[in-house]
Structure formats: structure tokens, C-alpha cells
Design an enzyme around this catalytic site. Structure first.
Site, PDB file in Angstrom:
ATOM      1  N   LYS A 156       2.422   6.209   9.343  1.00 11.67           N
ATOM      2  CA  LYS A 156       2.758   6.538   7.958  1.00 11.67           C
ATOM      3  C   LYS A 156       4.133   6.008   7.569  1.00 11.67           C
ATOM      4  CE  LYS A 156      -0.717   7.327   7.767  1.00 11.67           C
ATOM      5  NZ  LYS A 156      -1.777   6.820   6.872  1.00 11.67           N
ATOM      6  N   ARG A 182      10.384  -7.601  -4.478  1.00 11.50           N
ATOM      7  CA  ARG A 182       9.772  -8.540  -5.422  1.00 11.50           C
ATOM      8  C   ARG A 182      10.018  -8.135  -6.874  1.00 11.50           C
ATOM      9  NH1 ARG A 182       4.572  -7.175  -2.499  1.00 11.50           N
ATOM     10  NH2 ARG A 182       3.569  -7.571  -4.504  1.00 11.50           N
ATOM     11  N   LYS A 202       8.897  -5.608  -8.514  1.00  6.77           N
ATOM     12  CA  LYS A 202       7.697  -5.116  -9.160  1.00  6.77           C
ATOM     13  C   LYS A 202       7.811  -3.602  -9.314  1.00  6.77           C
ATOM     14  CE  LYS A 202       5.979  -9.117  -9.632  1.00  6.77           C
ATOM     15  NZ  LYS A 202       5.892  -9.677 -11.001  1.00  6.77           N
ATOM     16  N   GLN A 245       5.031  -1.072 -10.016  1.00  9.15           N
ATOM     17  CA  GLN A 245       4.184  -0.631  -8.912  1.00  9.15           C
ATOM     18  C   GLN A 245       4.707   0.644  -8.267  1.00  9.15           C
ATOM     19  OE1 GLN A 245       1.854  -2.354  -9.317  1.00  9.15           O
ATOM     20  NE2 GLN A 245       1.964  -4.505  -8.776  1.00  9.15           N
ATOM     21  N   HIS A 285       2.653   6.882  -6.632  1.00 12.16           N
ATOM     22  CA  HIS A 285       2.710   6.041  -5.425  1.00 12.16           C
ATOM     23  C   HIS A 285       3.769   6.559  -4.456  1.00 12.16           C
ATOM     24  CE1 HIS A 285       2.682   2.267  -3.048  1.00 12.16           C
ATOM     25  NE2 HIS A 285       3.987   2.469  -2.978  1.00 12.16           N
ATOM     26  N   HIS A 309       2.741   9.915  -2.904  1.00  7.98           N
ATOM     27  CA  HIS A 309       1.716   9.727  -1.871  1.00  7.98           C
ATOM     28  C   HIS A 309       2.326   9.253  -0.558  1.00  7.98           C
ATOM     29  CE1 HIS A 309      -1.688   8.288   0.340  1.00  7.98           C
ATOM     30  NE2 HIS A 309      -1.338   7.026   0.187  1.00  7.98           N
ATOM     31  N   TYR A 340      -8.210  -7.232   3.608  1.00  5.40           N
ATOM     32  CA  TYR A 340      -8.334  -7.827   2.273  1.00  5.40           C
ATOM     33  C   TYR A 340      -6.980  -8.311   1.765  1.00  5.40           C
ATOM     34  CZ  TYR A 340      -9.233  -8.252  -2.707  1.00  5.40           C
ATOM     35  OH  TYR A 340      -9.322  -8.735  -3.981  1.00  5.40           O
ATOM     36  N   LYS A 396     -14.744  -7.440  -2.310  1.00  2.00           N
ATOM     37  CA  LYS A 396     -13.641  -6.595  -2.750  1.00  2.00           C
ATOM     38  C   LYS A 396     -14.103  -5.492  -3.703  1.00  2.00           C
ATOM     39  CE  LYS A 396     -12.239  -9.568  -6.601  1.00  2.00           C
ATOM     40  NZ  LYS A 396     -11.157 -10.418  -7.141  1.00  2.00           N
ATOM     41  N   THR A 405     -13.553   0.083  -3.717  1.00  2.00           N
ATOM     42  CA  THR A 405     -13.439   1.325  -4.475  1.00  2.00           C
ATOM     43  C   THR A 405     -14.483   2.332  -4.001  1.00  2.00           C
ATOM     44  OG1 THR A 405     -12.519   0.282  -6.441  1.00  2.00           O
ATOM     45  CG2 THR A 405     -13.657   2.367  -6.754  1.00  2.00           C
TER      46      THR A 405
END
Length: 348
Positions: free
Chosen positions: A120, A133, A135, A138, A143, A146, A183, A200, A204
Site C-alpha cells: 500500500k 507531471r 496533473k 488527478q 483519490h 483512498h 494495462y 480495457k 470496470t
């Protein structure tokens, strides 16, 4: 009052925890794990963006390929340990108490639980790469929550129940991670891999099956007699519910964004047709047939922490340089999704 709390804490940690793991790395107290989780949140939400404020985004294509490959190998080993030592070697799906003995089999399962806990922390790098990066879209609150709570949650599992019923969650989770990080790795290689990534759309569905299986497997302990702490069954149930609603929120956003994108593209085409005196396509009649759950699941982008399938491959690799420079290495700035692609013109 304070003395009572301290005494209760010491009793819990000393009398009710698994004595076999007390001297293992990071297992003597939850405070180091808690400190690392809080440090992670501070780095990705405050310190990292400040350090990157006046810097250009890092181009991490090769780094991501190697990182995802290592995650695949690590997850595969943990999955093998969980299967070979436990779930493929006599564990019961209905009720499996923890074996607190020091037998080789019991110790192997306990060590596997510790390595799952350690994994983890390695997943923190998903977010670190986002920050490097630039971003920041994101690095959402969900996120960070989690990734930030998982090490602490698993710590309590290793400290008190390193084995038994709840390891089913780790078995499924590491299996899903093998598929997902494979992936990411293939997607990061470049557009030449797209023809091999037709599967891909099923990621989901795989994630949803994982949530449902974890929920059902843990909830049965609430209705049967089993020598396994029900408190941990509740913790796993809450995690499954949290992940489900996290996915549901993601699904709603991605579906709406996909539909809005179609409308914008159609409007642009219609305006161009009118400007050039070409016939405008008649609006497509609304379908009276609703999509099945299967259609929705397999057409919805997967909730992945390091890849996107929102933009098409052509859009990714054909966008011209911005201000004479190479395109951003990880797609458009307005995408709320997680990326691992790199533009053709990016230097690696």
C-alpha cells in the site's frame, strides 16, 4: 481520563494483538504508519505542488513502464502467496478463523499479510507521479483519501488478524492489480499497443465484481457463527461500500462527460456544414431502448489510478505542439482521469 485512554490503548495493543507480529517492521505501533499517511497527504496536496510551481512537468514515460512492471511482479507474488498458502490450500469461503500458531503455514500467511500492507505504501507513487507531471486534477480528495487510509486500515488487519477470512479481500485486490497495472504498462509503451488493449472495457466490470464479492464474502459473517472478529468484517464492508460509491461517482462523471463531448462534436460538425452550404445531418431519433447494465459497464472507462481511455489514440498523438513545444506528456489538462500515455514528440 487521559490515563484511562492510555491504559486502554496499551491493553489493546499488548493483550489483544497478534504476538507473532509485534517485532516486525512498523508493527509495534500505528503511529509510524499514521505519520507516513499524513506525510503522503501533505506532500501530494501542499509540498509537491509548491515545489513544482515553477518547474515544467516531468516526462516519465520510461519510469512509468518500469514502475508498472514492478507493480505487476509484486502483485503477482502476493497473489501467489495468498492462493498457494491459503485460498487454494484449504481456506473456507464461508468461515475462516485466524490461525495464530507459529506453524510454517500460519507464518507464511502472516508474512503475506505484512507484504500486502507494505504494498500500500508503494502505491503512493501513483500520486507522486501525478504531482511530478503537474496533473493536479488527478490528485482529488477521494483519490488521496483512498490511498491515504489503506495502509492504516491494513495495518490493523496485520496487527490483529494476519490471516483468515479477511485475506480474501487481499487475494481479489492483488489479482485486480495484476490486470490493471499490466494495462497501465502496456498503455504507457505507446500507441502501437492500442490494438492489443481491446479488453480495457472489461476492467470496470472486473472492479465491480471485486466490490460485490468482497461485500458478500464479508457480510456473511454478520449472520453466522464464526470465530473471526466481526469488527473487521464491518471494516471490510465499509471499504467495499466506499469503493462502490467512489466508482458510482466516477461513472456518473465519465458518462456525462462522454455525452457532452458527443454533443459538442456534433454541433461543431453541423456549424461547419452550414458554413459550407452542406446538408446538415438530421438529429438521430431518441432510442426507446435503454442500455443494459452490461452495455453501460463495458462502455464506461475503468476507474484506474494511472491511465486514461477518455481521449482517443488519434487525439493523443496528433495534437500539435503548444507554443512551439512538445505536447504535455500526459494528455489534455481538462481531463479528470488518470493518465499514462506520452505524446510522440515528448522526449524520454
Amino acid at each position: 481520563m487521559l490515563n484511562t485512554v492510555i491504559e486502554g490503548y496499551n491493553t489493546l495493543m499488548n493483550d489483544y494483538s497478534d504476538k507473532r507480529v509485534k517485532d516486525w517492521f512498523l508493527m509495534s505501533s500505528p503511529l509510524p504508519t499514521m505519520a507516513m499517511c499524513l506525510s503522503y497527504a501533505f506532500i501530494v496536496k501542499i509540498l509537491g505542488p509548491r515545489l513544482m510551481r515553477d518547474r515544467k512537468p516531468f516526462q516519465l514515460r520510461k519510469t512509468l513502464i518500469v514502475y508498472n512492471l514492478l507493480q505487476v511482479i509484486f502483485s503477482s507474488w502476493i497473489f501467489f502467496e495468498a492462493w498457494d498458502a491459503a485460498w487454494g490450500n484449504g481456506y473456507s469461503l464461508r468461515c475462516e478463523p485466524v490461525d495464530y500458531s507459529t506453524s510454517p503455514a500460519a507464518m507464511r500467511v502472516a508474512r503475506g499479510c505484512w507484504w500486502y500492507y507494505f504494498s500500500k505504501f508503494t502505491e503512493f507513487f501513483d500520486t507522486f507521479f501525478f504531482v511530478m507531471r503537474k496533473k493536479y486534477d488527478q490528485v482529488s480528495t477521494l483519490h488521496v483519501i483512498h490511498h491515504g487510509i489503506m495502509p492504516l486500515s491494513v495495518w490493523f488487519g496485520v496487527k490483529f488478524t494476519p490471516g483468515g477470512h479477511s485475506t480474501f479481500f487481499g487475494l481479489l485486490n492483488t489479482f485486480v492489480h495484476i490486470i490493471m497495472y499490466s494495462y497501465y504498462m502496456l498503455a504507457a509503451i505507446g500507441p502501437q499497443m492500442q490494438k492489443y488493449l481491446w479488453w480495457k472495457k472489461y476492467l470496470t466490470l472486473l472492479q465491480m465484481v471485486q466490490f460485490i464479492m468482497v461485500f458478500i464474502h464479508a457480510s456473511q459473517l454478520l449472520f453466522i457463527e464464526c470465530d473471526y472478529p466481526k469488527a473487521f468484517a464491518w471494516i471490510i464492508l465499509l471499504h467495499a461500500v466506499m469503493f462502490y460509491f467512489l466508482f458510482n461517482n466516477f461513472y456518473q462523471q465519465s458518462y456525462k462527460k462522454r455525452e457532452d463531448k458527443k454533443k459538442v462534436a456534433q454541433k461543431k460538425k453541423d456549424d461547419d456544414d452550414r458554413a459550407h452550404n452542406r446538408p446538415v445531418d438530421a438529429p438521430a431519433p431518441a432510442s426507446s431502448k435503454s442500455k443494459s447494465i452490461w452495455d453501460n459497464l463495458t462502455s464506461t472507462p475503468c476507474f484506474l489510478p494511472a491511465v486514461t481511455d477518455n481521449d482517443t489514440c488519434d487525439e493523443i498523438y496528433s495534437r500539435p505542439p503548444v507554443n512551439g513545444e512538445a505536447c504535455s506528456a500526459f494528455l489534455s489538462d481538462d481531463s479528470f482521469r488518470h493518465r499514462a500515455f506520452v505524446s510522440k514528440s515528448a522526449n524520454t
